[in-house]
Scaffold this motif. Sequence first.
Motif, PDB file in Angstrom:
ATOM      1  N   ARG A 260      21.089  49.705 -10.164  1.00 45.93           N
ATOM      2  CA  ARG A 260      20.013  50.600  -9.757  1.00 45.93           C
ATOM      3  C   ARG A 260      19.735  50.502  -8.258  1.00 45.93           C
ATOM      4  N   GLU A 292      12.906  56.725  -8.909  1.00 42.41           N
ATOM      5  CA  GLU A 292      12.636  56.400 -10.305  1.00 42.41           C
ATOM      6  C   GLU A 292      12.932  57.574 -11.228  1.00 42.41           C
ATOM      7  N   ASN A 293      13.545  57.252 -12.380  1.00 44.66           N
ATOM      8  CA  ASN A 293      13.772  58.229 -13.458  1.00 44.66           C
ATOM      9  C   ASN A 293      14.304  59.571 -12.943  1.00 44.66           C
ATOM     10  N   SER A 300      17.302  54.986 -12.716  1.00 45.15           N
ATOM     11  CA  SER A 300      16.623  54.903 -11.422  1.00 45.15           C
ATOM     12  C   SER A 300      17.591  54.304 -10.421  1.00 45.15           C
ATOM     13  N   ASP A 302      18.096  53.421  -6.020  1.00 53.02           N
ATOM     14  CA  ASP A 302      17.663  53.400  -4.627  1.00 53.02           C
ATOM     15  C   ASP A 302      18.854  53.125  -3.721  1.00 53.02           C
TER      16      ASP A 302
END
Length: 634
Positions: A260, A292-293, A300, A302
């Motif tokens: 993630r 997120e989501n 999710s 980043d």
Amino acid sequence: MHFKDRAALEGYIEQLKSRPQPRRVLVCMGTGCLAKGAQKVYQSFVETLQRKGLNVEVDMDTSESSRHFALCSTGCMGICETGPRVRIEPEGIQYLRVSPEDVEEIVEETLEKGNIVYRLVQQETINGETRYWPLVKDDPFYRKQVRVVLRNCGSIDPESIDEYLRNDGYRALAKVVTSMTPDEVIAEVTKSGLRGRGGGGFPTGRKWQFARMVKADLKYVVCNGDEGDPGAFMNRCLMEGDPHAVLEGLAIAGYAIGAREGFIYVRAEYPLAVNRLRKAIESAYQAGLLGENILGSDFSFDIHIKEGAGAFVCGEETALIASIEGKRGMPRPRPPYPAQSGLWGKPTIINNVETLANVPQIILNGAEWFRSFGTPSSPGTKTFALTGKVKNTGLVEVPMGITLRELVFEVGGGIPGNKSFKAVQIGGPSGGCLTEAHLDLPIDYDSLCSAGAIMGSGGLVVLDEDTCIVEVARFFMSFTQSESCGKCVPCREGTKHLLGLLQKIVNGTASMEDLELLEETAQVVKDASLCGLGKTAPNPVLTTLRYFRDEYIDHIVHRICPAHVCQAMKEYRIDPEKCKSCGKCARVCPVKCISGRPRIPYVIDQDRCIKCGSCFEACPFDAITVEWRRKNHE
């Protein structure tokens, strides 16, 4: 806009596609064109269009009008040699070497009257007949190219997420997170046969599968944008020209292995790429395509940017990981491999920029579509930075399996100045030199390896008859020696020893024993070094010895440089008929190797002369000549 689900994204993309497109004036704002004044050309278009009362606002809702234009700055269009470049769409008209002074004529003739300014288009004169290629589709430079990775470079605004979405951007990510399992994603990439475009050629799907199988609370994906080869700019242009493609590929990789968090490792010497990546990341977060989501899914993700200091060794996976962790960029022994224990001890996959940019197209179009290009063992396309002694230098993308002859003489336009082709250095400082006998060699991983070279990240330098092969080997060895991290003895000391031997050869002081030692040491460094930098550093030496041994022997035995490049192989001589015995040459000689007296012509002691040329520049009577040694020289 913020897309809450896939339907919202798809609806917005269709809305963008349905809006009428105004005529577009595309100005290349890649690094190469910017260096040649593209920013001034762009500004000149703004001022000229406004002065003439033409609408230059990008307004997709405006109905088509002959007086409405979208002025757009883009990434690299390809032929860096002929920048700044301007393209007019939808006609596909291209203009080369455009200056601010040319803009008014382009606006009046092309935009207002529909005429072509032929003096600014691609042209070639053969046997007194000039041929013009005003349209991109007719230009020989593009004819054999297949633009998959570079499909958007030079045709969209890289700082506009709407431009990327209009060209089916993020549809692959939406498909993955809403309708595919991680195993299905990996299976599709594996089936495509995609191999790492960073140089090693390791199967991408297999690498992802290794990381997927490891159980861990955290996993990471890393995009390797640390492009350090001299003369290479493929990854830089892709990050500058289509940054969202890199982000989308990285996010899909994260989904596939269960990560993630992702990092883009890019050298700080690429400020334009860093700036555009940052803007793309910000836009993607605002659109709900990062964070997120994503699109209402459970996924999710980043992305962070890590700017590197420009160490070539950080192109190696474990050295890159150390650098992201804030340590000195030095490789470590493997195993464990990064897929098992990488960034902060967690499973990590590292993929090259070009590798990741291929992924969205594979997901959208399917593995079989991807395999329709290239060869069975090397599917797809490959980008190359085509540089050196070739007419059309620049960024190209061609199917795997194309021959060197097609790439150099058809896409590249051949050797300028009616010079003869001598070799290509492929794969950067870790690659090798291939000769005229290899011109019909297919460019794929296996064929290049069998010839003693490697694909590398895609640097390809064309060499002509005026190139000294020994000097080429010395130059690349100088680079790899200075970039060695020094951790392992074979690389640290071996590259230094190899460089010293090559320096002796170009200085004209080597013996045949030195040649034997050069070959032996190169093999030791290749076999015993810790990481890929050391293992491939001898490649330029080994391939040039394999294919150009006679040129080494000429330097050592006959003390000549056939290409007339090595300074030690030339002699400065004083013509007694022209010498006026003024003594100026003797006074400027730094080693005092010139002797003479009034009314007696001066003489240069060849054994002491350091070939600096000071005497040649100082002589007011053109009495000093430069002669290159020949095989019959005593």
